[in-house]
Design an enzyme around this catalytic site. Structure first.
Site, short mmCIF file in Angstrom:
data_model
loop_
_atom_site.label_atom_id
_atom_site.label_comp_id
_atom_site.label_asym_id
_atom_site.label_seq_id
_atom_site.Cartn_x
_atom_site.Cartn_y
_atom_site.Cartn_z
N CYS A 47 14.14 50.87 14.69
CA CYS A 47 13.14 51.04 13.64
C CYS A 47 13.68 50.49 12.31
CB CYS A 47 12.79 52.52 13.50
SG CYS A 47 11.62 52.86 12.17
N CYS A 50 14.06 53.69 9.86
CA CYS A 50 15.06 54.76 9.98
C CYS A 50 16.21 54.44 10.94
CB CYS A 50 14.39 56.05 10.44
SG CYS A 50 13.83 55.99 12.16
N CYS A 96 6.85 55.33 14.87
CA CYS A 96 8.18 55.90 15.12
C CYS A 96 8.10 57.41 14.94
CB CYS A 96 9.16 55.30 14.11
SG CYS A 96 10.79 56.08 14.14
N CYS A 99 10.51 58.71 11.77
CA CYS A 99 10.17 58.52 10.35
C CYS A 99 8.67 58.34 10.11
CB CYS A 99 10.93 57.33 9.76
SG CYS A 99 10.34 55.71 10.31
N CYS A 119 2.22 46.14 21.36
CA CYS A 119 2.10 44.98 20.47
C CYS A 119 2.63 45.42 19.11
CB CYS A 119 0.64 44.58 20.39
SG CYS A 119 0.34 43.07 19.49
#
Ligand code: FE
Length: 138
Positions: A47, A50, A96, A99, A119
């Site tokens: 990510c 984070c 995510c 975060c 996607c």
């Protein structure tokens, strides 16, 4: 999992403009403009907000859509889904779990056995090279 909670001001300072637009404002980068749609090295995509590991390179496939596409997340614990009714469509938004950063959408028309097509915006992930994630290892 310890969730990451930051103010909009903090995110704006930490992220570049496109990362902020995608991760925090649920924006979408233009097709074929991101850095990972045509990127196929062995490693893991974390990510960009984070650092949580989200997608393995061996789950990545060429979807010819202009965005990096995966047939599954690294684990079902790292991403969360939410119905998205924007733009007159019914889609499943993916973010995510740690975060809350927007990643992209998941569709049920994938070409592999999972039938899933995550996607994902290049701006919401960062690639970390790691030979342990090479395609042959299943
Ligand atoms: Fe995150």
């Amino acid at each position: 999992m310890d969730k990451v909670n930051k103010s909009e001001k903090e995110w704006k300072e930490e992220l570049d403009d496109m990362q902020y637009h995608v991760l925090r404002k649920k924006g979408t980068e233009r097709a074929f403009t991101g850095k990972y749609w045509d990127h196929f090295e062995d490693g893991i995509y974390i990510c960009a907000g984070c650092g949580e590991p989200l997608f393995e390179s061996r789950a990545k496939f060429e979807a010819h859509c202009g965005w990096p596409s995966f047939d599954k997340a690294k684990s079902t614990d790292v991403v969360e889904e939410e119905k998205d009714f924007s733009f007159g469509m019914i889609r499943t938004e993916v973010h995510c779990k740690k975060c809350g950063g927007h990643l992209g959408h998941v569709f049920n028309d994938g070409p592999t056995s999972t039938r899933l097509r995550y996607c994902i915006n290049s701006a919401s992930i960062e690639f970390v090279q790691n030979k342990d994630y090479k395609q042959e290892e299943e």
